[in-house]
Design an enzyme around this catalytic site. Structure first.
Site, mmCIF file in Angstrom:
data_model
loop_
_atom_site.group_PDB
_atom_site.id
_atom_site.type_symbol
_atom_site.label_atom_id
_atom_site.label_comp_id
_atom_site.label_asym_id
_atom_site.label_seq_id
_atom_site.Cartn_x
_atom_site.Cartn_y
_atom_site.Cartn_z
ATOM 1 N N ARG A 4 0.959 -1.447 -0.012
ATOM 2 C CA ARG A 4 0.122 0.034 0.009
ATOM 3 C C ARG A 4 0.572 1.224 -0.097
ATOM 4 O O ARG A 4 1.778 1.205 1.053
ATOM 5 C CB ARG A 4 -0.981 0.285 1.097
ATOM 6 N N SER A 5 0.947 2.362 -0.932
ATOM 7 C CA SER A 5 1.157 3.500 -1.095
ATOM 8 C C SER A 5 0.225 4.427 -0.266
ATOM 9 O O SER A 5 0.024 4.781 0.447
ATOM 10 C CB SER A 5 1.582 3.721 -2.402
ATOM 11 N N SER A 36 -4.801 -3.239 -2.189
ATOM 12 C CA SER A 36 -3.766 -2.505 -1.845
ATOM 13 C C SER A 36 -3.957 -3.385 -0.379
ATOM 14 O O SER A 36 -2.928 -3.188 1.031
ATOM 15 C CB SER A 36 -2.951 -1.073 -1.838
ATOM 16 N N ASN A 45 -4.794 2.096 -13.455
ATOM 17 C CA ASN A 45 -4.818 2.191 -12.274
ATOM 18 C C ASN A 45 -6.451 2.771 -11.484
ATOM 19 O O ASN A 45 -6.804 3.223 -10.944
ATOM 20 C CB ASN A 45 -4.339 4.396 -12.239
ATOM 21 N N TYR A 46 -7.477 2.545 -12.747
ATOM 22 C CA TYR A 46 -8.735 2.832 -12.213
ATOM 23 C C TYR A 46 -9.217 1.013 -12.611
ATOM 24 O O TYR A 46 -10.170 1.038 -12.969
ATOM 25 C CB TYR A 46 -9.458 3.666 -13.012
ATOM 26 N N GLY A 68 -3.132 3.945 -0.552
ATOM 27 C CA GLY A 68 -4.023 3.742 -0.454
ATOM 28 C C GLY A 68 -5.905 3.821 -1.354
ATOM 29 O O GLY A 68 -7.175 3.977 -1.304
ATOM 30 N N HIS A 69 -5.417 4.415 -2.568
ATOM 31 C CA HIS A 69 -6.004 4.797 -3.367
ATOM 32 C C HIS A 69 -6.424 3.411 -4.384
ATOM 33 O O HIS A 69 -7.667 3.867 -5.748
ATOM 34 C CB HIS A 69 -6.197 5.833 -4.192
ATOM 35 N N TYR A 92 -8.069 2.008 -17.620
ATOM 36 C CA TYR A 92 -6.689 2.227 -17.557
ATOM 37 C C TYR A 92 -6.928 1.738 -15.827
ATOM 38 O O TYR A 92 -7.129 1.874 -14.986
ATOM 39 C CB TYR A 92 -6.465 4.172 -16.987
ATOM 40 N N GLY A 150 3.131 6.005 -5.321
ATOM 41 C CA GLY A 150 4.269 5.147 -5.570
ATOM 42 C C GLY A 150 3.536 4.405 -6.890
ATOM 43 O O GLY A 150 3.542 3.401 -7.996
#
Length: 531
Positions: A106-107, A116, A472-473, A109-110, A470, A178
Site C-alpha cells: 500500500r502506498s 492494496s 490505475n482505475y 490506498g487509492h 486504465y 508509488g
C-alpha cells in the site's frame, strides 16, 4: 427437506467448530508469522500492528480511500507492517514466502477495488507510509522520491526546493506516488510533459528474493515494466528517481461551470474535438454531474452541469488569446481566471482554496472519502450530440450528485510517445479518457446495476477490440486471476489486453522471468505464463 431437531443441532455444532477452527488457524498463522519477523528483524516490533493492538484499526482505515472496503465484513489483514527501512521489508517478504502468506503493498490506498489492503486469502499489508523522503539534486534538476509520499507531499517538497520546477503527477493531493507511477500516472501537465512514469529515470526495488535493485541491476525490461505495468506485480519499489520539469513563475487557472440550459451539450460536443488539439501548455479537463435547479424545464428539475477546469503554463493574457482562438464556445471571461504559482495551482486541483497555505498538502487525510465503484474507457472519436443527450438521460436516473463523469483530454506530448515506450499504451489517436464514478453509500446494488447499464450504453462510442481501460482505475468486473494455482493466458488476457493492449504480452514475459513463483500477486496482477 425438513431437518430434525437433532440434525439441526449437529449442523450448528459443526458450523461453530469450523468457525473456531478457522479463527484458531488464522491466529496460529499470525503468531508463526510474527515469530518469524521478530527472529529476522529484531528492530521491527514498533512497525508491526496486529488486531490485538489499539493502533491496528486506525492504521488500516487511515489509507482506505474507498469506503466501500471499510465495512465490518471486509477481509482484514493478519498484520500491518509500516517499515522504516529496506531491511525490514526484506524480512516481511521472507516470512510471507516461508509461511505462504500473501502480501499486499500500500502506498496511498487509492485502489478502486481496495487491492492494496484487501484480499480473500490470508494476507499482510506492507504499508509504505513511513517511506517519504524527498532528495532534491539541484544541478541535475532531479529528485529521489519515496513511494510512500503523496502527490501533495511531493508538490510541497518541490515547491520548497524551487518555484520554477514541477512534476506531472496526479491531481489529488492524498494519492500515493508509488501507486500512481506504477500505473502510468496523469495530471494537469500530461499534455506538456507526458505521464509521471514518462519522467522516471531510475528506481530502487526489492524483489521476491529480497534483493535491492536499481535500474542497472534490474535491467531495462524490468525497469520498463514497473513504469506503468500496474502496482503489486514486479516488486516493492522503494523510491523513484524523477526528472523535474520547468514551470513558469506564473501559471493561469480557472474553473467554470456550464449547464444544459447554458448550451452545455453544444459546448461539450465542441470540447471533445478541440481539447486534444490545444497548445501543449493548455489542459482543460471536464467533470459532469446531475443537479436539481429551478432553471430546469424538466418536471423533476434535474439538469446536467459540467465543470471545465484548466491549467495554462503561462500568463492570463496569453491564455485568453488561446481560448478565444481555439474554444470561444466556452465563453471564458477574465474574471473567471487567476494567475498563481504552480504550487498554488496544485492546491486548486486538490479542491483546496487558492489562497490556503500550501502546508495543507501535507495532510494525508483531510480530503473527503466516499464508498464508490468506478470504471474507465477511452475514446477515439467524439460522442455525437444525440449520444450526449442520451448520456445526460442516463445520469438523470441517479439521485443528484451521486454519479460523476470525468473527461481527461489527450494530445500534445502524448501524441509524440510510442505506444510501446511504456506498458501504458494510450498515446496517439486517443481523444480522451472517460471515467465514471458512482456513489454506493446507499442502494448499492441498484447503483452498480446502473453503472453496468451505462457501460452498455457507451459501447458504440468508446474503443473496441479491446475495449480499453486504465489500470490505475482497476475494475475487477473485467476478470480476475485465480486465487490459487496458475492463471491461463486466455483468462488473464480478458483484463490484461484492455489495460495494456499488445504490451500485455511483454509484461507477462518479464513477470515470468523475474517472479516465476508469482509472489507479488493480486486479483489483477500480471501472472507468470509461458507463451
Amino acid at each position: 427437506m425438513k431437518l430434525s431437531a437433532t440434525t439441526s443441532s449437529i449442523c450448528v455444532v459443526v458450523v461453530l467448530l469450523l468457525t473456531i477452527s478457522c479463527e484458531a488457524s488464522a491466529e496460529d498463522l499470525s503468531d508463526r508469522y510474527l515469530e518469524c519477523l521478530n527472529r529476522h528483524s529484531r528492530d521491527i516490533s514498533a512497525s508491526v500492528h496486529t488486531p490485538k493492538n489499539t493502533t491496528f484499526a486506525n492504521i488500516l482505515l487511515q489509507s482506505v480511500n474507498n469506503l466501500r472496503f471499510a465495512k465490518p465484513d471486509t477481509p482484514k489483514p493478519l498484520v500491518i507492517i509500516t517499515p522504516v527501512r529496506g531491511s525490514q521489508i526484506q524480512s516481511v517478504i521472507y516470512c510471507c514466502r516461508k509461511h505462504g502468506i500473501e502480501m499486499r503493498i500500500r502506498s496511498g490506498g487509492h485502489s478502486f477495488e481496495g487491492l492494496s489492503y484487501v484480499s480473500p486469502v490470508p494476507f499482510v499489508v506492507l504499508d509504505l507510509v513511513e517511506f517519504k523522503k524527498f532528495d532534491f539534486e539541484a544541478k541535475s534538476k532531479t529528485a529521489w522520491v519515496d513511494s510512500g509520499l503523496t502527490n501533495g507531499e511531493l508538490y510541497y517538497r518541490i515547491g520548497e526546493a524551487s518555484d520554477r520546477l514541477g512534476f506531472p503527477s496526479g491531481l489529488w493531493g492524498n494519492v500515493g506516488v508509488g501507486g500512481i507511477i506504477s500505473g502510468g500516472g496523469y495530471g494537469m501537465m500530461m499534455r506538456k510533459y507526458g505521464l509521471a512514469a514518462d519522467n522516471v529515470i531510475d528506481a530502487r526495488l526489492i524483489d521476491a528474493n529480497g534483493r535491492i535493485l536499481d535500474r542497472k541491476s534490474m535491467g531495462e525490461d524490468w525497469f520498463w515494466a514497473i513504469r506503468g505495468g500496474g502496482g503489486g506485480s514486479f516488486g516493492v519499489v522503494l523510491s523513484w528517481k524523477v526528472k523535474l520539469v520547468p514551470v513558469p513563475k506564473t501559471v493561469t487557472v480557472f474553473k467554470v461551470t456550464r449547464s444544459v440550459e447554458q448550451n452545455l451539450t453544444t459546448i461539450f460536443h465542441r470540447y471533445q474535438s478541440v481539447a486534444p488539439k490545444f497548445p501543449k501548455e493548455l489542459d482543460i479537463r471536464a467533470t459532469g454531474q446531475s443537479i436539481v435547479t429551478n432553471s430546469s424545464p424538466r418536471s423533476d428539475k434535474k439538469t446536467m452541469v459540467m465543470r471545465f477546469e484548466s491549467l495554462y503554463l503561462g500568463g492570463l493574457d496569453r491564455m485568453l488569446l488561446v481560448m478565444q482562438q481555439h474554444f470561444p464556445e466556452l465563453g471564458l471571461l477574465r474574471e473567471d481566471c487567476s494567475e498563481v504559482s504552480w504550487l498554488q495551482a496544485m492546491l486548486y486541483f486538490s479542491e483546496f482554496d487558492l489562497h490556503m497555505s500550501p502546508q495543507i498538502l501535507l495532510n494525508r487525510t483531510i480530503l473527503p472519502r466516499t464508498p464508490f465503484k468506478g470504471r474507465s474507457d477511452y475514446t477515439q472519436v467524439p460522442i455525437p450530440v444525440q449520444g450526449l443527450e442520451g448520456l445526460w438521460e442516463m445520469m438523470y436516473k441517479l439521485p443528484p450528485r451521486k454519479g460523476t463523469l470525468q473527461f481527461t483530454p489527450y494530445g500534445g506530448r502524448m501524441d509524440e510517445i510510442s505506444e510501446s515506450a511504456l506498458p501504458f499504451p494510450y498515446r496517439s489517436r486517443t481523444l480522451y479518457k472517460f471515467n465514471v464514478l458512482v456513489d454506493t453509500e446507499t442502494d448499492e446494488e441498484a447503483r452498480l446495476e446502473w453503472l453496468r447499464s451505462l457501460a452498455r450504453y457507451l459501447t458504440p462510442y468508446v474503443t473496441k477490440n479491446p475495449r480499453s481501460a486504465y489500470v490505475n482505475y482497476v475494475n475487477l468486473w473485467m476478470g480476475t486471476n485465480n486465487l490459487k494455482g496458475t492463471t491461463s493466458y486466455e483468462q488473464a488476457s480478458r483484463w490484461g489486453k484492455r489495460y495494456f493492449k499488445n504490451n500485455f504480452d511483454r509484461l507477462v514475459q518479464i513477470k515470468s522471468a523475474v517472479d516465476p513463483d508469482n509472489f507479488f500477486r493480486h486479483e489483477q496482477s500480471i501472472p507468470p505464463i509461458t507463451l
